[in-house]
Design a protein around this motif. Sequence first.
Motif, short mmCIF file in Angstrom:
data_model
loop_
_atom_site.label_atom_id
_atom_site.label_comp_id
_atom_site.label_asym_id
_atom_site.label_seq_id
_atom_site.Cartn_x
_atom_site.Cartn_y
_atom_site.Cartn_z
N ARG A 334 0.84 -1.20 0.00
CA ARG A 334 0.00 0.00 0.00
C ARG A 334 0.88 1.25 0.00
NH1 ARG A 334 -5.17 -0.26 1.99
NH2 ARG A 334 -5.17 1.94 1.39
N PRO A 335 1.41 1.63 -1.16
CA PRO A 335 2.28 2.81 -1.20
C PRO A 335 1.61 4.08 -0.71
CG PRO A 335 1.65 2.10 -3.42
CD PRO A 335 1.24 1.02 -2.49
N ASP A 336 0.27 4.15 -0.82
CA ASP A 336 -0.43 5.33 -0.32
C ASP A 336 -0.30 5.44 1.19
OD1 ASP A 336 -1.93 2.97 -0.18
OD2 ASP A 336 -3.81 4.10 0.00
N LEU A 337 -0.38 4.28 1.87
CA LEU A 337 -0.25 4.28 3.33
C LEU A 337 1.20 4.57 3.75
CD1 LEU A 337 -2.51 1.26 4.39
CD2 LEU A 337 -3.11 3.70 4.20
N VAL A 338 2.16 4.01 3.02
CA VAL A 338 3.58 4.24 3.35
C VAL A 338 3.91 5.72 3.19
CG1 VAL A 338 5.96 3.75 2.67
CG2 VAL A 338 4.27 1.90 2.71
N GLU A 339 3.46 6.34 2.11
CA GLU A 339 3.77 7.75 1.88
C GLU A 339 3.05 8.63 2.90
OE1 GLU A 339 5.83 10.83 0.30
OE2 GLU A 339 6.08 8.66 -0.02
N THR A 340 1.85 8.25 3.27
CA THR A 340 1.14 9.00 4.31
C THR A 340 1.89 8.94 5.63
OG1 THR A 340 -1.01 8.59 3.26
CG2 THR A 340 -1.02 9.21 5.59
#
Length: 402
Positions: A334-340
């Motif tokens: 989940r790159p969106d969660l990692v970047e968040t």
Amino acid sequence: MAADALPVLSDAARALAARCESKAGELGRRITDAALSGPPASADLTPEAKDPRIEAAARHGLRWLIRRAVRGDRGDTRLLRERAAQHADDGLPLHLLLRGQLHGTHALWRSLRAAARPGEEDALIELAGFLLAAQEYLVGAVSETYVDERAALAAEERERDRSLVRALLDGSLPADRFPAARLGLADGALVLALRLPPGDGPVRAPLAVRRELRRVQAALDRTYGTDVPAVLDTGGGHAVVPGHAVPHGTDDDLLARLRHACSPEIRVAAVPAADPGGIAGAARTASEILRVARAGGLAPGLHRLDDVLLEYHLAHRDGSGERIAALLDPITGRPDLVETLRTYLGSRQERRSTARQLGLHPNTVDNRLARITELTGLDLATPHGTALALAALLLRDAAAAG
């Protein structure tokens, strides 16, 4: 002006010029002292080195002028250019070289005037116009060649310095064989690591890349007031600033210049080295600071070790590193969660700042943080959970980079 644009002389003017053709050598010797006597004199050349070179340059210029006047052909400036390039290589100042050429033209005019006979006034006036036009071409050819040669020599020297620094950074040149004094690094240096942001589009044109690197190099040189050896490519690289050229308070100036030359997203890390032997280690530390600063979510800018001291310590592996890094395995896909998570930690846990940077609504950030806690078990509302999340993020980035 091109040589073929010079006026073609009448028979009378050519005949007058021919009577002075044999005097080029004598005139060249006669003007040498005049060329050296006017200010500014060259203090860095010995008298033995001055006379022959300036005299020879003036003599060659005089011969070219006379041949061009008498024969009306274009004239070969190859020898003049070769001599100018040699003088540039020898370090003869350009102002002395040009002064010799100008004195030579003046001496030739005086010789022509003295050789003129009654009834040759029109021929003399014609030759005056020719000399003025030819002098423009002659001085242009000499100075152009001289400047080109000096630029080429400077580029070669910079490339030699860059190669030496590259060899020192990669360990192929031992510090005790490094010419530190010549590069001004004997008393230490400030080692910079630079990370250039990727440009727009998947592939950047080579010309655009070269221009950007030249601007970055110019920004380094202007900031520190000296030639800064730098090894740069499209992604960044390292620069080694002589210690004597690093006044206090240059960080803001450097960052402003680099942002103007490249991008507001540029990252720089600065680490001092006490001596040449410490430059390679300082470069490694600076590169690590860049990586840690980015992994920890710090905004682009100039970083020093104190700015990321905790993150730097946490990022280095030990026996428990793999277990800590594995805490984020549930959100690996989940790159969106990692970047968040990365942005949230870099924003000092400010949800609104995180939302603004990511272009999200604050409620979306809250939902993502809650999902991270649900999947990983890390409670980002507590100091312990935040520290573990930061350590896990740094260690995962270190493993990916390593």
